[in-house]
Design a protein around this motif. Structure first.
Motif, PDB file in Angstrom:
ATOM      1  N   TYR A 140      33.472  44.540  34.869  1.00 20.65           N
ATOM      2  CA  TYR A 140      33.433  43.477  36.304  1.00 20.65           C
ATOM      3  C   TYR A 140      33.023  42.176  35.837  1.00 20.65           C
ATOM      4  N   VAL A 141      33.619  41.240  36.364  1.00 25.17           N
ATOM      5  CA  VAL A 141      33.232  39.965  36.032  1.00 25.17           C
ATOM      6  C   VAL A 141      32.680  39.361  37.341  1.00 25.17           C
ATOM      7  N   SER A 142      33.184  39.827  38.514  1.00 27.77           N
ATOM      8  CA  SER A 142      32.519  39.515  39.850  1.00 27.77           C
ATOM      9  C   SER A 142      32.538  40.591  40.709  1.00 27.77           C
ATOM     10  N   PHE A 143      31.786  40.542  41.331  1.00 25.76           N
ATOM     11  CA  PHE A 143      31.515  41.924  42.389  1.00 25.76           C
ATOM     12  C   PHE A 143      30.798  41.224  43.598  1.00 25.76           C
ATOM     13  N   ALA A 144      31.178  40.752  44.648  1.00 25.75           N
ATOM     14  CA  ALA A 144      30.816  40.067  45.867  1.00 25.75           C
ATOM     15  C   ALA A 144      31.342  40.840  47.184  1.00 25.75           C
ATOM     16  N   PRO A 145      30.514  42.018  47.309  1.00 29.09           N
ATOM     17  CA  PRO A 145      30.966  42.649  48.582  1.00 29.09           C
ATOM     18  C   PRO A 145      30.469  41.923  49.775  1.00 29.09           C
ATOM     19  N   PRO A 146      31.618  41.968  50.652  1.00 22.30           N
ATOM     20  CA  PRO A 146      32.648  42.667  51.122  1.00 22.30           C
ATOM     21  C   PRO A 146      33.793  41.734  50.543  1.00 22.30           C
ATOM     22  N   THR A 147      33.866  40.682  50.077  1.00 24.67           N
ATOM     23  CA  THR A 147      34.957  39.676  50.046  1.00 24.67           C
ATOM     24  C   THR A 147      35.816  39.967  48.588  1.00 24.67           C
ATOM     25  N   ASN A 148      35.117  40.352  47.496  1.00 30.70           N
ATOM     26  CA  ASN A 148      36.184  39.870  46.323  1.00 30.70           C
ATOM     27  C   ASN A 148      35.335  40.826  45.249  1.00 30.70           C
ATOM     28  N   VAL A 149      36.202  41.228  44.179  1.00 29.75           N
ATOM     29  CA  VAL A 149      35.961  41.715  42.962  1.00 29.75           C
ATOM     30  C   VAL A 149      36.905  41.472  41.802  1.00 29.75           C
ATOM     31  N   GLY A 150      36.510  41.177  40.668  1.00 31.97           N
ATOM     32  CA  GLY A 150      37.269  41.015  39.507  1.00 31.97           C
ATOM     33  C   GLY A 150      37.052  41.630  38.285  1.00 31.97           C
ATOM     34  N   MET A 151      37.989  41.878  37.581  1.00 31.70           N
ATOM     35  CA  MET A 151      37.757  42.568  36.369  1.00 31.70           C
ATOM     36  C   MET A 151      38.539  42.054  35.355  1.00 31.70           C
ATOM     37  N   LYS A 152      38.121  42.395  33.872  1.00 29.08           N
ATOM     38  CA  LYS A 152      38.796  41.714  32.821  1.00 29.08           C
ATOM     39  C   LYS A 152      38.962  42.949  31.793  1.00 29.08           C
ATOM     40  N   MET A 153      40.152  42.770  31.048  1.00 30.16           N
ATOM     41  CA  MET A 153      40.255  44.100  30.056  1.00 30.16           C
ATOM     42  C   MET A 153      39.458  43.669  28.715  1.00 30.16           C
ATOM     43  N   LEU A 154      38.706  44.486  28.355  1.00 30.66           N
ATOM     44  CA  LEU A 154      37.946  44.204  27.072  1.00 30.66           C
ATOM     45  C   LEU A 154      38.709  44.995  26.072  1.00 30.66           C
ATOM     46  N   ARG A 155      39.372  46.144  26.018  1.00 30.62           N
ATOM     47  CA  ARG A 155      40.125  47.008  25.331  1.00 30.62           C
ATOM     48  C   ARG A 155      41.132  47.630  25.889  1.00 30.62           C
ATOM     49  N   GLY A 156      42.352  47.613  25.465  1.00 35.87           N
ATOM     50  CA  GLY A 156      43.587  48.145  26.234  1.00 35.87           C
ATOM     51  C   GLY A 156      44.493  48.240  25.283  1.00 35.87           C
ATOM     52  N   PRO A 157      45.967  48.724  25.849  1.00 34.50           N
ATOM     53  CA  PRO A 157      47.047  48.822  25.218  1.00 34.50           C
ATOM     54  C   PRO A 157      47.414  47.620  24.263  1.00 34.50           C
ATOM     55  N   TRP A 158      48.035  48.052  23.207  1.00 33.72           N
ATOM     56  CA  TRP A 158      48.261  46.832  22.169  1.00 33.72           C
ATOM     57  C   TRP A 158      49.347  45.852  22.762  1.00 33.72           C
ATOM     58  N   PHE A 159      49.790  45.989  23.745  1.00 38.12           N
ATOM     59  CA  PHE A 159      50.733  44.909  23.783  1.00 38.12           C
ATOM     60  C   PHE A 159      50.418  43.830  25.100  1.00 38.12           C
ATOM     61  N   PHE A 160      49.031  44.216  25.188  1.00 39.44           N
ATOM     62  CA  PHE A 160      48.378  43.084  26.288  1.00 39.44           C
ATOM     63  C   PHE A 160      47.413  42.269  25.444  1.00 39.44           C
ATOM     64  N   GLU A 161      47.737  41.081  25.250  1.00 36.39           N
ATOM     65  CA  GLU A 161      46.550  40.219  24.645  1.00 36.39           C
ATOM     66  C   GLU A 161      45.409  39.886  25.783  1.00 36.39           C
ATOM     67  N   MET A 162      45.851  39.830  26.912  1.00 37.61           N
ATOM     68  CA  MET A 162      44.833  39.629  28.266  1.00 37.61           C
ATOM     69  C   MET A 162      45.580  40.183  29.360  1.00 37.61           C
ATOM     70  N   PHE A 163      44.410  40.985  30.139  1.00 36.78           N
ATOM     71  CA  PHE A 163      44.751  41.352  31.288  1.00 36.78           C
ATOM     72  C   PHE A 163      43.503  41.329  32.162  1.00 36.78           C
TER      73      PHE A 163
END
Length: 176
Positions: free
Chosen positions: A67-90
């Motif tokens: 989670y890179v942001s968590f602001a109830p009740p308006t928004n939440v954001g996340m970023k991939m740290l590790r994942g499927p090989w075909f995603f450079e960024m998600f």
């Protein structure tokens, strides 16, 4: 960078809509068709900024995200740290806003952005990725809307609001 987005109006106020979106296992599996397994990492007991999660999708793919942001009740954001090989960024983000002219309703908007690898295949991979992720996000947000009508999910989300914010689930404070 490709972006896919879906929006829906749900018949609950923003704080409840947000709380439903942040339900965890096993309740999460009741409404979210994308998630087959999900858990908070590092001993975390609730979602929040900086919290890492493990997710296994219905496709069998796994991702560690944060989670890179968590602001109830308006928004939440996340970023991939590790994942499927075909995603450079998600990355993904969800926004919740009161629907204009309809008290007690919320516009929930979900957005994913991503970049594929390898760079040589990026144009084709991202065109395909946009199509597949759009299908998944549409399916997922429709299921989320159904979750916002499920009495079991709503009861758990409302209880989570009481436990964390001292509210009734409709935005009003509970008496001391």
């Amino acid at each position: 960078m490709p972006v896919v987005e879906a929006a829906v109006v749900v018949l609950v106020p923003p704080d409840v809509a947000f709380a439903v979106s942040q339900t965890t296992a096993p309740l999460r599996y009741r409404w979210d068709p994308f998630v087959r397994e999900q858990r908070l990492l590092d001993g975390a007991t609730r979602p929040g900024k900086g919290v890492r999660t493990f997710t296994r999708s219905r496709h069998g793919l796994t991702m560690i995200s944060q989670y890179v942001s968590f602001a109830p009740p308006t928004n939440v954001g996340m970023k991939m740290l590790r994942g499927p090989w075909f995603f450079e960024m998600f990355a993904g983000g969800w926004r919740f806003a009161a629907a204009e002219g309809t008290p007690g309703h919320t516009v929930a908007t979900w957005r994913y952005s991503f970049r594929c690898r390898p760079a040589l295949l990026r144009p084709v991979a991202e065109r395909l990725g946009r199509r597949l992720l759009q299908h998944d996000i549409n399916r997922r947000i429709r299921a989320y809307a159904r979750g916002c009508t499920d009495p079991v999910v709503l009861a758990a989300a409302t209880q989570a609001l009481k436990d964390t914010h001292g509210t009734r689930g409709d935005g009003a404070s509970t008496p001391p």
